[in-house]
Write a protein that holds these residues in place. Structure first.
Motif, PDB file in Angstrom:
ATOM      1  N   GLU A  93       0.865  -1.172   0.000  1.00 54.57           N
ATOM      2  CA  GLU A  93       0.000   0.000   0.000  1.00 54.57           C
ATOM      3  C   GLU A  93       0.900   1.220   0.000  1.00 54.57           C
ATOM      4  OE1 GLU A  93      -3.461   2.576   2.165  1.00 54.57           O
ATOM      5  OE2 GLU A  93      -2.650   0.858   3.268  1.00 54.57           O
ATOM      6  N   CYS A 128       0.250   4.627   2.967  1.00 55.24           N
ATOM      7  CA  CYS A 128      -0.620   3.796   3.812  1.00 55.24           C
ATOM      8  C   CYS A 128      -1.225   4.533   4.991  1.00 55.24           C
ATOM      9  CB  CYS A 128       0.150   2.583   4.313  1.00 55.24           C
ATOM     10  SG  CYS A 128       1.536   3.001   5.423  1.00 55.24           S
ATOM     11  N   THR A 149      -4.040  -1.192   4.834  1.00 54.52           N
ATOM     12  CA  THR A 149      -3.110  -2.327   4.756  1.00 54.52           C
ATOM     13  C   THR A 149      -3.665  -3.499   5.550  1.00 54.52           C
ATOM     14  OG1 THR A 149      -1.299  -0.705   4.687  1.00 54.52           O
ATOM     15  CG2 THR A 149      -0.700  -3.011   5.006  1.00 54.52           C
ATOM     16  N   GLY A 152       2.914  -1.658   4.212  1.00 52.46           N
ATOM     17  CA  GLY A 152       2.604  -0.275   3.906  1.00 52.46           C
ATOM     18  C   GLY A 152       3.809   0.635   3.930  1.00 52.46           C
TER      19      GLY A 152
END
Length: 212
Positions: free
Chosen positions: A57, A60, A66, A78
């Protein structure tokens, strides 16, 4: 790509300053968003079907998305510019990996990932500077890997800056963002537009892309 742009520091500083408040608002944000959950579920299903690769991600924040990817069966981690948000993500989700860094310069080998989620993170990138970020997303994804972009859609207008509550951000025409992403080595799989709910200002756009 070079990571010296002033807006990166400004964005990190802005989110650091409101990290606790932002995290409190974000934690349960998916609970009232069935369409958003649906496209995230489709993304996860496509990634799982392609094989056991990691998913990033990019941007994030406090890690709630995440964690949602993890709950959907993905091996997710993330990355975010904001040290304060990464601290919160690590505290809230100690079983997951979170790193301080830029999504324009990911510490990931070429073709390593099966999926990448950018959920309202490309919104802070000035439009002329966006292509290198999309190229970075393509670099880290395996051929056939999937990218899901969440963003504010401009509802028929051009790309336009707006007064985001944390730091300046941009609304994109969904066709223009799809075309730009396509030029960096992706093909569109699907899209979803969602009208604003009560308390939201703008239409939400979601693009599901596959790396060529």
């Amino acid at each position: 790509m070079a990571e010296s742009s002033p807006y990166l520091t400004a964005t990190a500083d802005a989110y650091d300053a409101v990290a606790d408040l932002y995290a409190d608002l974000a934690r349960d944000s998916l609970d009232r968003l069935p369409l958003d959950r649906a496209i995230l579920a489709a993304f996860a299903e496509l990634v799982r079907a392609a094989g056991p690769r990691r998913v990033a991600e990019a941007g994030c924040g406090p890690g709630h998305m995440t964690a949602h990817l993890r709950d959907l069966g993905l091996d997710a981690f993330g990355v975010d510019l904001s040290p304060a948000l990464i601290d919160i993500a690590r505290e809230d989700h100690p079983d997951l990996r979170f790193e301080i860094g830029s999504m324009g310069d990911l510490d990931v080998a070429d073709g390593e990932l099966g999926g990448l989620l950018s959920w309202y993170s490309v919104i802070h990138i000035p439009p002329p500077e966006l292509p290198p970020y999309l190229a970075e997303f393509r670099r880290v994804l395996a051929p056939g890997g999937h990218l899901l972009l969440g963003f504010f859609e401009s509802e028929g207008g051009p790309v336009q800056q707006f007064d985001h509550k944390v730091t300046p951000a941009y609304r994109w025409p969904i066709d223009d963002l799809a075309d730009l992403t396509g030029k960096e080595g992706f093909v569109e799989v699907g899209r979803m537009l969602r009208e604003p709910l009560e308390g939201e200002r703008f239409r939400r756009g979601h693009l599901l892309m596959r790396a060529l």
